[in-house]
Scaffold this active site. Structure first.
Site, PDB file in Angstrom:
ATOM      1  N   LYS A  66       0.832  -1.206   0.000  1.00  0.00           N
ATOM      2  CA  LYS A  66       0.000   0.000   0.000  1.00  0.00           C
ATOM      3  C   LYS A  66       0.866   1.255   0.000  1.00  0.00           C
ATOM      4  O   LYS A  66       0.526   2.252  -0.637  1.00  0.00           O
ATOM      5  CB  LYS A  66      -0.947   0.015   1.201  1.00  0.00           C
ATOM      6  CG  LYS A  66      -1.931   1.188   1.082  1.00  0.00           C
ATOM      7  CD  LYS A  66      -3.040   1.212   2.091  1.00  0.00           C
ATOM      8  CE  LYS A  66      -3.954   2.407   1.806  1.00  0.00           C
ATOM      9  NZ  LYS A  66      -4.848   2.721   2.910  1.00  0.00           N
ATOM     10  N   GLU A 106       1.110  13.831   4.107  1.00  0.00           N
ATOM     11  CA  GLU A 106       1.803  12.691   4.712  1.00  0.00           C
ATOM     12  C   GLU A 106       3.043  12.291   3.911  1.00  0.00           C
ATOM     13  O   GLU A 106       3.500  11.146   4.010  1.00  0.00           O
ATOM     14  CB  GLU A 106       0.828  11.512   4.821  1.00  0.00           C
ATOM     15  CG  GLU A 106      -0.374  11.811   5.730  1.00  0.00           C
ATOM     16  CD  GLU A 106      -1.326  10.631   5.881  1.00  0.00           C
ATOM     17  OE1 GLU A 106      -1.441  10.104   7.000  1.00  0.00           O
ATOM     18  OE2 GLU A 106      -1.962  10.254   4.870  1.00  0.00           O
TER      19      GLU A 106
END
Lengths: 306, 306
Positions: free
Chosen positions: A185, A267
Site C-alpha cells: 500500500k 503525509e
C-alpha cells in the site's frame, strides 16, 4: 475488552462504529474535534454507504477521561501520530497494544516511543466525513495486522484484536509479518498520491494519461526495489491496485490531493520520504521518490508566502 | 532595412520599440491582440522601467498587410510558433531571415519549415505587459544570436541584425555557434520553471528551500550531461544564474508558473521535453526531466476536467 479509537476521522469512525456493535467490546473514541465528539455522544456514530447503521460509543476530546484499554487503534493522519500518542499513552500503560491503520510507514516507530506493544497495520477501506457524527463508508476493503517487530508484540494479541474486528464486520487478516501488505500500500500511495497532488488529476485520469501513468510505474519500480532489498515480499502488485482504482466509478482524488486542496500538511514524509530513507539504508537509489518529496515539500512551503 | 516583430508580448515589444528608434529601420509588428495593436497604432508603443520611451511602429493583426521584410524576430510563446509562422511566412519569401528570441529549444526547427533562413537566438531581458500598448521593461540583459545550422544562414546576416539591435540599445552578441548560450538558458529554465510551476514557489523561495534547491541542481546536472554529449559548450554555469536570480529583489514567478496560474498551455515541450528528446538521441538518461514533463502535462490535462 476495551478498545480505544485514536482519531475518529473517516477510517477511525468506521472501525469504532463496527467494533461498538460487538458484544463484550467497549469502545472509547478520542478525537480533537469537539463538534464530532458531541454529535457522537448525543446521537451515536452514524455510518452510511457500504454499510448503514448507527453505533453507540463513548467519545471525548479529553484523553484523561478514557479508562485503561486492552487495545488501541490509531487512525490519525501520520503527521498527528506523535501529539496524539503523547495525549493518549497512559490509556495503554497496563500492557495495552496499539495498532496503526494509518497511511505510510514510520508511524509504528513513533507509537513505540509511547507504549510497550505496537501492532503494524494496513487498511484498505475508504470513507469521508459527511458531517459531525456521520461518516460515509465509500469502499470496503481488507485490513492486515501483525506484530511490530521491535516491540515483540505477542501474536496472541494480534489474533485477539483481529477476531474482535472480524466479528464486527471488518475483514482483518492477522499475519506474522505484515510488512508486505504495508509496503504494497505504501508503494501504491507513494506513486499515486504525490502525482495526484501535483497535477490536480483525480486517480482515474492520472492513470489513463500516458505521461502520468508511466510516472506511476516508474515510482512503483523504485519502491519495489527498496522493498526487495529490505527482504520484504510484497502482497500483490501495486500496478494492479492502480488499475483497479482507476476502473472504479467516480472521480476519486488521492488523499494527498485532498490535503493540498485543503492546505493541510501532507503525509509525504511517511510515504515518499520513507521510501527515500529506507532506500538510503539499503543502498537503493530513489531519485523519483526524492523528487516527489521535494516538490510536495515545496508546495507546502509556498503556503507560508516565503 | 525592414524588420517584422512576430508576437508583441513583453519581449517582442521591447525588441520592436528599441528597433523603431534606429534610423533606416522600419518596424512592423504582428500580434493577435487587437487591443494591443490598436493602442500601438494610436499612441505608439510605450516602454517603461529599465528604459522609458515611446516608439512609433506599424502594428497589425493581419499578416497580409505586412510588406516583405529583411528580418523577422519571433517572440511568441513556443507553443504559438507554428500557427504564427503559418500566417507570417510570406513576409520572408524574398530570403528574409527569422530570428527566434523565444524560450526553450525546438522553435528554430519549426520556423525552418516556413522560411529559408533561420537565426538561433537566446535573450535574457524580462518584462511584462502593463496594459495594451504599454510594456514594463523589468530586467536588462544580453541576447546571443547565431546561424541555425541546418538552414546555413550566412553569418553576414546575423551580424547585420546584431548591428541594428546594438544600435537600438539592445545588447546583442553574434556568434558562429549560439547553441551554448541557448542551452545554458534552456537548462536554467528547465530546472526553475517546472519546479516553480508545481510548487507555486517564487524563484527566490524555491532556490532557498533545501529540498527544491537540490532539485534545481539535480535537474541542471541532467541537462548539462545531455549538452556535453551533444558537443555543446555551455556559456556559463546555470547554477550561477539560479543564484543570481534568487538574489534579485522582489518575488519573481517563473514564466511557467505564470502560465499555470493563468491556465495557459506551458512551454514544457520546448524545455524539459526537449532535454528528454535530445537525451534519447545522444544516449543520456534524463529521468528527472521526464518526470517534470509528465507532471506539467498532467497539470495541463487536469484543466479539461477529464
Amino acid at each position: 475488552m476495551k478498545i480505544c479509537i485514536i482519531g475518529t476521522g473517516a477510517i477511525g469512525s468506521i472501525f469504532g462504529a463496527h467494533l461498538a456493535r460487538v458484544e463484550g467490546v467497549e469502545v472509547h473514541a478520542y478525537d480533537v474535534s469537539q463538534p464530532h465528539v458531541d454529535a457522537i455522544n448525543k446521537n451515536g456514530l452514524r455510518i452510511s454507504g457500504a454499510a448503514d447503521f448507527t453505533a453507540r460509543l463513548h467519545a471525548t476530546t479529553n484523553a484523561k477521561e478514557i479508562p485503561p484499554c486492552d487495545y488501541g487503534i490509531i487512525a490519525t493522519k501520520s503527521t498527528h501520530t506523535r501529539p496524539a500518542m503523547a495525549q493518549i499513552a497512559h490509556v495503554f500503560a497496563n500492557d495495552g497494544a496499539v495498532c496503526s491503520v494509518q497511511n505510510g510507514v514510520g508511524n509504528e516507530e513513533i507509537i513505540a516511543e509511547h507504549v510497550k506493544f505496537v501492532i503494524r497495520g494496513t487498511t484498505f477501506p475508504a470513507g469521508h466525513i459527511i458531517e459531525p457524527g456521520h461518516v460515509g463508508f465509500d469502499i470496503k476493503g481488507d485490513t492486515w495486522i501483525g506484530p511490530f517487530e521491535p516491540t515483540k508484540t505477542p501474536m496472541s494479541g494480534v489474533n485477539e484484536l483481529a477476531e474482535a474486528l472480524n466479528k464486527s464486520g471488518m475483514n482483518v487478516i492477522p499475519l506474522e509479518d505484515a510488512r508486505g501488505a504495508q509496503w504494497t500500500k505504501l508503494i501504491f500511495n507513494a506513486s499515486t498520491n504525490p502525482v495526484g497532488a501535483l497535477t490536480l488529476l483525480h486517480h482515474g485520469a492520472a492513470t489513463r494519461l500516458p505521461a502520468t501513468g508511466q510516472l506511476f510505474n516508474d515510482l512503483i519500480a523504485e519502491g519495489e526495489a527498496v522493498a526487495k532489498a529490505m527482504g520484504i515480499t510484497l502482497h500483490g502488485d501495486p500496478r494492479a491496485m492502480v488499475q483497479k482504482g482507476a476502473n472504479a466509478p467516480g472521480k476519486h482524488n488521492a488523499s494527498m490531493l485532498q490535503d493540498v486542496l485543503a492546505k493541510r500538511i501532507t503525509e509525504v514524509d511517511f510515504m515518499n520520504g520513507a521510501i527515500v530513507k529506507w532506500g538510503e539504508q539499503v543502498g537503493v537509489p530513489t531519485p523519483l521518490n526524492k523528487t516527489m518529496w521535494a516538490l510536495i515539500k515545496g508546495l507546502e512551503h509556498s503556503r507560508t508566502n516565503p
